[in-house]
Design an enzyme around this catalytic site. Structure first.
Site, PDB file in Angstrom:
ATOM      1  N   CYS A   1       0.824  -1.213   0.000  1.00  0.00           N
ATOM      2  CA  CYS A   1       0.000   0.000   0.000  1.00  0.00           C
ATOM      3  C   CYS A   1       0.855   1.258   0.000  1.00  0.00           C
ATOM      4  CB  CYS A   1      -0.948   0.001   1.187  1.00  0.00           C
ATOM      5  SG  CYS A   1      -0.130  -0.051   2.808  1.00  0.00           S
TER       6      CYS A   1
ATOM      7  N   ASN B   1      -8.936   3.597  -2.648  1.00  0.00           N
ATOM      8  CA  ASN B   1      -8.200   2.474  -2.076  1.00  0.00           C
ATOM      9  C   ASN B   1      -7.666   1.609  -3.219  1.00  0.00           C
ATOM     10  OD1 ASN B   1      -7.141   0.716  -0.199  1.00  0.00           O
ATOM     11  ND2 ASN B   1      -9.053   0.418   0.906  1.00  0.00           N
TER      12      ASN B   1
ATOM     13  N   HIS C   1      -2.287   1.655   7.065  1.00  0.00           N
ATOM     14  CA  HIS C   1      -2.578   1.475   5.643  1.00  0.00           C
ATOM     15  C   HIS C   1      -2.399   2.807   4.919  1.00  0.00           C
ATOM     16  CE1 HIS C   1      -4.246  -0.307   2.099  1.00  0.00           C
ATOM     17  NE2 HIS C   1      -5.357   0.397   2.113  1.00  0.00           N
TER      18      HIS C   1
END
Length: 360
Positions: A133, A309, A288
């Protein structure tokens, strides 16, 4: 297309240290020790959690059993949360940018419509089973900014950074540091996705194949034989963090485009479907990183951030989510990182200086 002028100011060192000490920084895998083996092997998606959210009239968001994680255990889900801690001695030298408070900002802003000519802004990708990520947020944001500032529509390679940044960034699929990712973009650059794609033709390359989660090898050779690795490199100039004031974050996105942000993920976030997310229930699982592309206010009067995302479109609201704005929900406003596109390796007829005055 001309650069957008940005005139940031750098906060005094004492202010920077105070802000950083107040910000929450995750230590990847620290929570693992506090979770039992039974918990780690249980399913991340729980009907009881979704029910608790959906029956809470004050939650402000809806939960669902998202197909993306239908077979994931808690431990597998935690592997996706790859934000590593930046060493304290490195934090001191990171520039912190603020913007003029006189800038009038819209109540609602969406980078996808503000720069509709930039196809990368609206892409929803998939990090597979790799804790990459930290690389996605940086590379995606820089891709967007190449279009916004230089009128260059290009998809840059996340795989280059995950495979080749090495110890400079962290541990590849085992996680990495956000600011280190932007330093890699500045000093080494990344090639195009066409040169070094994240997935292969069948969609199951290194991070998409269970259960190894191995970091890919750094090959430094384009899969397309007509492309040269060094000539495919695209760079950033400078790297900086944003002051945690929402006004500064909005001004940055409004002037320069999407930014990379990181935040604390709890169990309930895996169940997000729509609305403005706030943490309601569940264990803390890790940090994240995602791409922040806008803001607004819901019909219920809740201020929010709009984010893309990289868990594919079968998670959340077609791959996007909103999170409460203005209260540093889950630390979302405390870790904002960005850089600007470089003209190195590009043939650009006319470029004006953005007027940024950076210093450590």
């Amino acid at each position: 297309m001309l650069y957008t002028k940005m005139t940031p100011t750098i906060q005094p060192l004492a202010t920077l240290l105070l802000a950083l000490s107040a910000s929450f920084i995750w230590i990847v895998d620290a929570e693992t020790d506090q979770l039992t083996e039974l918990k780690l092997n249980s399913h991340i998606l729980q009907e009881s959690i979704a029910k608790q959210i959906n029956q809470n009239s004050g939650a402000g968001w809806k939960a669902a059993i998202n197909p993306r994680f239908s077979n994931f255990t808690v431990g597998q889900f935690m592997r996706l949360l790859g934000v590593k801690q930046t060493p304290g001695n490195e934090l001191i030298s990171i520039p912190v940018v603020t913007h003029s408070k006189s800038l009038k900002l819209p109540k609602n802003f969406d980078a996808r419509t503000a720069w509709s000519q930039c196809s990368t802004i609206g892409r929803i990708l998939d990090q597979g089973h790799c804790g990459s990520c930290w690389a996605f947020g940086a590379v995606e944001s820089l891709s967007d900014r190449f279009c916004i500032h230089l009128d260059v529509n290009v998809s840059l390679s996340v795989n280059d950074m995950v495979a080749c940044c090495g110890l400079l960034c962290g541990a590849g699929c085992g996680g990495g540091e956000l600011f280190a990712a932007w330093l890699y973009l500045t000093h080494h650059g990344v090639v195009t996705e066409e040169c070094d794609p994240y997935f292969d033709e069948i969609g199951c390359s290194h991070p998409g194949c269970e259960p190894t989660y191995r970091t890919p090898k750094c090959v430094k050779k384009c899969v397309n034989e007509n492309l040269l690795w060094e000539e495919s490199k695209h760079f950033s100039v400078k790297a900086y963090t944003l002051n945690s004031d929402p006004q500064d974050i909005m001004a940055e996105v409004y002037k320069n485009g999407p930014v990379e942000v990181s935040f604390t993920v709890y169990e309930d976030f895996a169940h997000y479907k729509s609305g403005v997310y706030k943490h309601i229930t569940g264990y803390e699982l890790g940090g994240h990183a995602v791409k922040l592309i806008g803001w607004g206010t819901s019909d219920d009067g809740e201020d929010y951030w709009l984010l893309a995302n990289q868990w594919n479109r079968n998670w959340g609201d077609d791959g996007y989510f909103k999170i409460k704005r203005g209260t540093n929900e889950c630390g979302i406003e405390g870790h904002v990182t960005a850089g600007l596109p470089s003209t190195k390796n590009l043939v650009i007829e006319e470029v004006t200086d953005m007027g940024a005055d950076f210093s450590s």
